[in-house]
Design a protein around this motif. Structure first.
Motif, PDB file in Angstrom:
ATOM      1  N   GLY A 115       0.882  -1.181   0.038  1.00 22.32           N
ATOM      2  CA  GLY A 115       0.025  -0.044   0.101  1.00 22.32           C
ATOM      3  C   GLY A 115       0.812   1.451   0.087  1.00 22.32           C
ATOM      4  O   GLY A 115       0.360   2.161   0.554  1.00 22.32           O
ATOM      5  N   GLU A 116       2.026   1.212  -0.647  1.00 20.89           N
ATOM      6  CA  GLU A 116       2.856   2.362  -0.632  1.00 20.89           C
ATOM      7  C   GLU A 116       2.601   3.445  -1.553  1.00 20.89           C
ATOM      8  O   GLU A 116       3.195   4.479  -1.408  1.00 20.89           O
ATOM      9  CB  GLU A 116       4.361   1.966  -0.731  1.00 20.89           C
ATOM     10  CG  GLU A 116       4.714   0.998   0.443  1.00 20.89           C
ATOM     11  CD  GLU A 116       6.260   0.793   0.237  1.00 20.89           C
ATOM     12  OE1 GLU A 116       6.916   1.086  -0.736  1.00 20.89           O
ATOM     13  OE2 GLU A 116       6.788  -0.186   0.770  1.00 20.89           O
ATOM     14  N   VAL A 117       1.893   3.103  -2.631  1.00 21.35           N
ATOM     15  CA  VAL A 117       1.519   3.913  -3.591  1.00 21.35           C
ATOM     16  C   VAL A 117      -0.186   3.828  -4.212  1.00 21.35           C
ATOM     17  O   VAL A 117      -0.442   3.031  -3.711  1.00 21.35           O
ATOM     18  CB  VAL A 117       2.253   3.772  -4.999  1.00 21.35           C
ATOM     19  CG1 VAL A 117       3.796   4.078  -4.576  1.00 21.35           C
ATOM     20  CG2 VAL A 117       2.164   2.221  -5.363  1.00 21.35           C
ATOM     21  N   ASN A 118      -0.466   5.048  -4.702  1.00 23.44           N
ATOM     22  CA  ASN A 118      -1.867   5.016  -5.232  1.00 23.44           C
ATOM     23  C   ASN A 118      -2.086   5.348  -6.603  1.00 23.44           C
ATOM     24  O   ASN A 118      -3.371   5.236  -7.170  1.00 23.44           O
ATOM     25  CB  ASN A 118      -2.889   5.940  -4.092  1.00 23.44           C
ATOM     26  CG  ASN A 118      -2.592   7.216  -4.312  1.00 23.44           C
ATOM     27  OD1 ASN A 118      -1.538   7.728  -4.700  1.00 23.44           O
ATOM     28  ND2 ASN A 118      -3.532   8.124  -3.985  1.00 23.44           N
ATOM     29  N   VAL A 119      -1.280   5.569  -7.176  1.00 23.40           N
ATOM     30  CA  VAL A 119      -1.102   5.855  -8.547  1.00 23.40           C
ATOM     31  C   VAL A 119      -0.047   5.165  -9.383  1.00 23.40           C
ATOM     32  O   VAL A 119       1.005   5.035  -8.904  1.00 23.40           O
ATOM     33  CB  VAL A 119      -1.108   7.465  -9.036  1.00 23.40           C
ATOM     34  CG1 VAL A 119      -1.093   7.762 -10.329  1.00 23.40           C
ATOM     35  CG2 VAL A 119      -1.883   8.186  -8.023  1.00 23.40           C
ATOM     36  N   PHE A 120      -0.208   4.679 -10.594  1.00 22.13           N
ATOM     37  CA  PHE A 120       0.874   3.838 -11.234  1.00 22.13           C
ATOM     38  C   PHE A 120       0.475   4.159 -12.884  1.00 22.13           C
ATOM     39  O   PHE A 120      -0.632   4.169 -13.177  1.00 22.13           O
ATOM     40  CB  PHE A 120       0.569   2.352 -11.225  1.00 22.13           C
ATOM     41  CG  PHE A 120       1.688   1.522 -11.661  1.00 22.13           C
ATOM     42  CD1 PHE A 120       2.833   1.704 -11.422  1.00 22.13           C
ATOM     43  CD2 PHE A 120       1.203   0.609 -12.541  1.00 22.13           C
ATOM     44  CE1 PHE A 120       3.780   0.901 -11.808  1.00 22.13           C
ATOM     45  CE2 PHE A 120       2.084  -0.271 -13.119  1.00 22.13           C
ATOM     46  CZ  PHE A 120       3.464  -0.197 -12.956  1.00 22.13           C
ATOM     47  N   MET A 121       1.543   4.307 -13.519  1.00 24.37           N
ATOM     48  CA  MET A 121       1.429   4.295 -14.871  1.00 24.37           C
ATOM     49  C   MET A 121       2.748   3.526 -15.706  1.00 24.37           C
ATOM     50  O   MET A 121       3.811   3.323 -15.126  1.00 24.37           O
ATOM     51  CB  MET A 121       1.615   5.906 -15.371  1.00 24.37           C
ATOM     52  CG  MET A 121       0.678   6.794 -14.781  1.00 24.37           C
ATOM     53  SD  MET A 121       1.020   8.517 -15.247  1.00 24.37           S
ATOM     54  CE  MET A 121       0.010   9.288 -14.149  1.00 24.37           C
ATOM     55  N   ALA A 122       2.204   2.862 -16.856  1.00 21.06           N
ATOM     56  CA  ALA A 122       3.185   1.752 -17.381  1.00 21.06           C
ATOM     57  C   ALA A 122       2.705   1.641 -18.838  1.00 21.06           C
ATOM     58  O   ALA A 122       1.834   2.174 -19.212  1.00 21.06           O
ATOM     59  CB  ALA A 122       3.402   0.528 -16.287  1.00 21.06           C
ATOM     60  N   VAL A 123       3.685   0.969 -19.682  1.00 25.29           N
ATOM     61  CA  VAL A 123       3.360   0.599 -20.864  1.00 25.29           C
ATOM     62  C   VAL A 123       2.888  -0.728 -20.774  1.00 25.29           C
ATOM     63  O   VAL A 123       2.851  -1.555 -19.973  1.00 25.29           O
ATOM     64  CB  VAL A 123       4.709   0.622 -21.624  1.00 25.29           C
ATOM     65  CG1 VAL A 123       5.383   1.958 -21.769  1.00 25.29           C
ATOM     66  CG2 VAL A 123       5.697  -0.504 -21.340  1.00 25.29           C
TER      67      VAL A 123
END
Length: 482
Positions: A228-236
């Motif tokens: 639960g360290e992040v709440n946004v993610f972007m990737a290919v």
């Protein structure tokens, strides 16, 4: 004034970057970048758009160097950490970079250039000097040169101004509702607009936190999610494919924990290549999120995006972002106007002129259609649009159907020269390891693409060649067919 950096003062004690196991505040970022700027100036009052190249791993030092170059009035030239020495030499020479900052990890890679190039090569770990007065940098000054991967010819340096980058950032911050409470994991290359603008700069503009891993692995990424360290993610798309594959290798209890954590995320984005519907659907099953697809290029940042709130239609990229105007030319080419569009190709006035229409629209080279209020990409004019027997055929549409076959894990479709048809269609397939009957496959395709010209040649291979952004390298596929 550099608004991105000026805004950081208001976020002083907040965590800006997490890297190498340490938290760094916005104030630390301001202090470190000021010392780097002072060292670069070396007594001068302004770098006056001198090019400063840098080869450092993603993390706090990367951001401090980038900001330091900008604050000193220079043009930042981030180098690709995975490129061979010859490719690095090309960028350094093409930009006539005065200085190259690097960390110890890349000393051996750059060593052959130390005596061959006139640039000063300087270790970045302890680089800096006492803060001094810094120049006032106008928004219309050149900020950055990023190199295109390109489909033909040598890479071109795309020059963006500070005004261009600010327009790109603010459009996304508004469209995707960034806030200071966001924490994003950045695993994207930091010599491309996706990682620099969409992730890093949007986070820092908003007072949010950007988290970096020491090195990428599917397991490490999923563990960050689970905790639960992040709440946004972007990737290919390739990264999502890898994460899905690794997820299915885990114990059921681990899968449940990861899925529960993912359902608490605010936003997940996919871009830089077409997202297979099969990947979108499988990730939705795992995470509960429909990935937000968007469209952009090095030359313009992001121009079109699916909505943050509202329907996200598979295979579609949505509507133009705030401040961006889009039109489709007669052949369906996406053309763009707006403050987000780049200034020029570095040292290539003829190439710059050729990529704009007489009335000032940027020619993207991508072909699309507009359906029910949203744009849908058919492919890149040079590699994804196959011209066969007088018809224009989208390689992406055939790939999308092929990926739904139960025995096909991945594929790439290209046009191959043919004296009768102009081009015929070739498909490169990665299968599940079991024999695949091509006659049966062709009949299966005919049912799903009635009246469509279908692949006439197939090859099988263990993996598809990809560039650093995960896109299938179709020029290499054509060579494989030869």
């Amino acid at each position: 004034m550099l608004t991105l950096i000026d805004r950081a003062a208001a976020f002083g004690p907040r965590t800006a970057v997490v890297s190498a196991g340490r938290d760094y505040t916005y104030q630390q970022l301001l202090d470190r970048s000021a010392r780097i700027a002072a060292a670069l100036l070396a007594g001068a009052t302004d770098l006056k758009e001198e090019r400063i190249a840098f080869l450092v791993p993603p993390g706090f030092d990367y951001v401090a160097i980038q900001w330091g170059i900008w604050r000193a009035g220079g043009i930042a030239v981030p180098l690709c950490t995975k490129h061979p020495t010859l490719s690095l030499r090309y960028v350094i020479e093409d930009t006539a970079a005065r200085t190259v900052l690097y960390t110890k990890w890349f000393a051996d890679k750059l060593a052959p250039l130390f005596t061959e190039l006139p640039a000063d090569f300087i270790r970045a770990e302890d680089y800096g000097s006492a803060p001094t007065a810094l120049p006032d940098v106008a928004p219309d000054r050149r900020a950055m040169i990023l190199y295109t991967s390109g489909t033909t010819g040598r890479p071109k340096g795309v020059v963006t101004t500070h005004a261009n980058t600010e327009a790109q950032i603010t459009a996304l911050v508004k469209a995707w509702q960034w806030s200071a409470d966001d924490r994003i994991l950045n695993i994207l290359p930091l010599h491309h607009v996706h990682g620099i603008i969409n992730v890093l700069s949007c986070a820092l503009w908003s007072g949010a936190c950007c988290v970096f891993l020491p090195r990428f692995s599917e397991g490490a990424v999923l563990e960050v999610f689970r905790r639960g360290e992040v709440n946004v993610f972007m990737a290919v798309p390739t990264i999502y494919y890898k994460l899905i594959h690794h997820y299915h290798s885990l114990l059921e209890v681990e899968q449940r924990e990861i899925s529960a954590a993912l359902r608490k995320f605010r936003l997940m984005v996919s871009g830089s290549a077409a997202l297979p519907v099969s990947v979108l659907e499988e990730w939705r099953d795992i995470s509960g999120h429909t990935l937000l697809e968007r469209y952009g290029m090095t030359e313009m940042g992001m121009a079109i995006s699916n909505p943050y709130l509202g329907e996200r239609r598979p295979g579609h990229i949505g509507q133009p972002l705030n401040g961006v105007t889009v039109r489709l030319a007669d052949d369906g080419e996406i053309q763009v106007k707006g403050p987000n569009v780049f200034l020029e190709y570095w040292g290539r006035p003829e190439a710059t002129a050729a990529t704009f229409t007489d009335d000032g629209w940027f020619r993207s080279g991508d072909i699309a259609v507009y359906e029910d209020g949203a744009y849908r990409i058919l492919g890149r004019n040079s590699v994804d649009i196959i011209k066969s027997g007088g018809y224009k055929i989208s390689a992406l549409e055939i790939e999308e159907v092929l990926r739904t076959h139960p025995q096909i894990k991945e594929c790439g479709v290209v046009g191959l020269p043919d004296p009768e048809w102009g081009e015929i269609i070739g498909a490169s397939l990665i299968t599940d390891g079991h024999p695949l009957n091509l006659d049966e496959l062709q009949a299966w395709l005919c049912e799903r693409l009635p009246g469509y010209k279908l692949p006439r040649r197939y090859i099988f291979q263990d993996e598809l060649p990809r560039n650093v952004m995960g896109k299938v390298t179709k020029q290499e596929l054509k060579t494989a067919f030869a």
